[in-house]
Design a protein around this motif. Sequence first.
Motif, PDB file in Angstrom:
ATOM      1  N   MET A  27       0.829  -1.214   0.000  1.00  0.00           N
ATOM      2  CA  MET A  27       0.000   0.000   0.000  1.00  0.00           C
ATOM      3  C   MET A  27       0.858   1.257   0.000  1.00  0.00           C
ATOM      4  O   MET A  27       0.532   2.238  -0.684  1.00  0.00           O
ATOM      5  CB  MET A  27      -0.948  -0.008   1.202  1.00  0.00           C
ATOM      6  N   LEU A  28       1.971   1.268   0.732  1.00  0.00           N
ATOM      7  CA  LEU A  28       2.849   2.437   0.740  1.00  0.00           C
ATOM      8  C   LEU A  28       3.526   2.634  -0.620  1.00  0.00           C
ATOM      9  O   LEU A  28       3.684   3.770  -1.083  1.00  0.00           O
ATOM     10  CB  LEU A  28       3.896   2.307   1.857  1.00  0.00           C
ATOM     11  N   VAL A  29       3.909   1.546  -1.270  1.00  0.00           N
ATOM     12  CA  VAL A  29       4.508   1.669  -2.609  1.00  0.00           C
ATOM     13  C   VAL A  29       3.483   2.238  -3.582  1.00  0.00           C
ATOM     14  O   VAL A  29       3.796   3.127  -4.387  1.00  0.00           O
ATOM     15  CB  VAL A  29       5.043   0.295  -3.077  1.00  0.00           C
ATOM     16  N   LEU A  30       2.239   1.751  -3.536  1.00  0.00           N
ATOM     17  CA  LEU A  30       1.199   2.290  -4.421  1.00  0.00           C
ATOM     18  C   LEU A  30       0.927   3.755  -4.125  1.00  0.00           C
ATOM     19  O   LEU A  30       0.715   4.557  -5.050  1.00  0.00           O
ATOM     20  CB  LEU A  30      -0.091   1.473  -4.282  1.00  0.00           C
ATOM     21  N   LEU A  31       0.946   4.139  -2.851  1.00  0.00           N
ATOM     22  CA  LEU A  31       0.740   5.533  -2.486  1.00  0.00           C
ATOM     23  C   LEU A  31       1.823   6.419  -3.077  1.00  0.00           C
ATOM     24  O   LEU A  31       1.545   7.486  -3.639  1.00  0.00           O
ATOM     25  CB  LEU A  31       0.699   5.675  -0.959  1.00  0.00           C
ATOM     26  N   VAL A  32       3.072   5.984  -3.009  1.00  0.00           N
ATOM     27  CA  VAL A  32       4.180   6.764  -3.580  1.00  0.00           C
ATOM     28  C   VAL A  32       4.032   6.869  -5.089  1.00  0.00           C
ATOM     29  O   VAL A  32       4.232   7.939  -5.674  1.00  0.00           O
ATOM     30  CB  VAL A  32       5.529   6.123  -3.187  1.00  0.00           C
ATOM     31  N   ILE A  33       3.660   5.783  -5.757  1.00  0.00           N
ATOM     32  CA  ILE A  33       3.494   5.814  -7.219  1.00  0.00           C
ATOM     33  C   ILE A  33       2.394   6.793  -7.607  1.00  0.00           C
ATOM     34  O   ILE A  33       2.563   7.614  -8.525  1.00  0.00           O
ATOM     35  CB  ILE A  33       3.198   4.397  -7.746  1.00  0.00           C
ATOM     36  N   PHE A  34       1.266   6.762  -6.921  1.00  0.00           N
ATOM     37  CA  PHE A  34       0.174   7.680  -7.247  1.00  0.00           C
ATOM     38  C   PHE A  34       0.531   9.124  -6.916  1.00  0.00           C
ATOM     39  O   PHE A  34       0.118  10.045  -7.621  1.00  0.00           O
ATOM     40  CB  PHE A  34      -1.115   7.268  -6.542  1.00  0.00           C
ATOM     41  N   MET A  35       1.307   9.341  -5.873  1.00  0.00           N
ATOM     42  CA  MET A  35       1.724  10.710  -5.538  1.00  0.00           C
ATOM     43  C   MET A  35       2.651  11.284  -6.603  1.00  0.00           C
ATOM     44  O   MET A  35       2.628  12.474  -6.886  1.00  0.00           O
ATOM     45  CB  MET A  35       2.414  10.734  -4.160  1.00  0.00           C
ATOM     46  N   ILE A  36       3.466  10.437  -7.207  1.00  0.00           N
ATOM     47  CA  ILE A  36       4.380  10.905  -8.256  1.00  0.00           C
ATOM     48  C   ILE A  36       3.630  11.135  -9.555  1.00  0.00           C
ATOM     49  O   ILE A  36       3.873  12.113 -10.269  1.00  0.00           O
ATOM     50  CB  ILE A  36       5.527   9.896  -8.440  1.00  0.00           C
ATOM     51  N   THR A  37       2.703  10.251  -9.908  1.00  0.00           N
ATOM     52  CA  THR A  37       2.035  10.361 -11.209  1.00  0.00           C
ATOM     53  C   THR A  37       0.853  11.316 -11.221  1.00  0.00           C
ATOM     54  O   THR A  37       0.446  11.768 -12.291  1.00  0.00           O
ATOM     55  CB  THR A  37       1.542   8.976 -11.673  1.00  0.00           C
TER      56      THR A  37
END
Length: 118
Positions: A27-37
Motif C-alpha cells: 500500500m505504501l509503494v502504491l501511495l508513492v506511485i500515485f503521488m508521483i504520477t
Amino acid sequence: MAFGRLQRNIGAQPMSDINMTPLIDVMLVLLVIFMITAPLMSSSLKLDLPKTEGARPTDAGQYVTVVVSPQGQLYWGDDAVSAEQMKLRVREKPPCATRAPRCNCAPIKACPTAALPS
C-alpha cells in the motif's frame, strides 16, 4: 510412581491472524506511485491537430479479374467473353488482378498494352 504429567502438551497452535506487514508495504509503494504520477496527469500539452476526413469505402478502386482457361476461353470477372469483347473491355477499364485455374498454365495479366489472342 511418576509416569509423567497428567496434562498433555497440545503443541503449536496455528496462527489465526493475518500478517499485515506485506500488505502495508504494498500500500505504501502504491501511495508513492500515485503521488508521483498525479501531478503529471493534470499537466498536458494542447495540440491543434489537423482535421481530416477518413477514407470512404467507395474510394477504393473496383477490381476486375481476367482469367484464361486451359481451353483458351477468356473470362472477364465471371462472364465468358470473346477475344474482341476482351479487347474492348480492356481498353475501357484495365483489370488490376489476374488468376489462373489450377493447372500448369501461367496467369496472363491483361492490360491495355498486352497482346490478346485473336
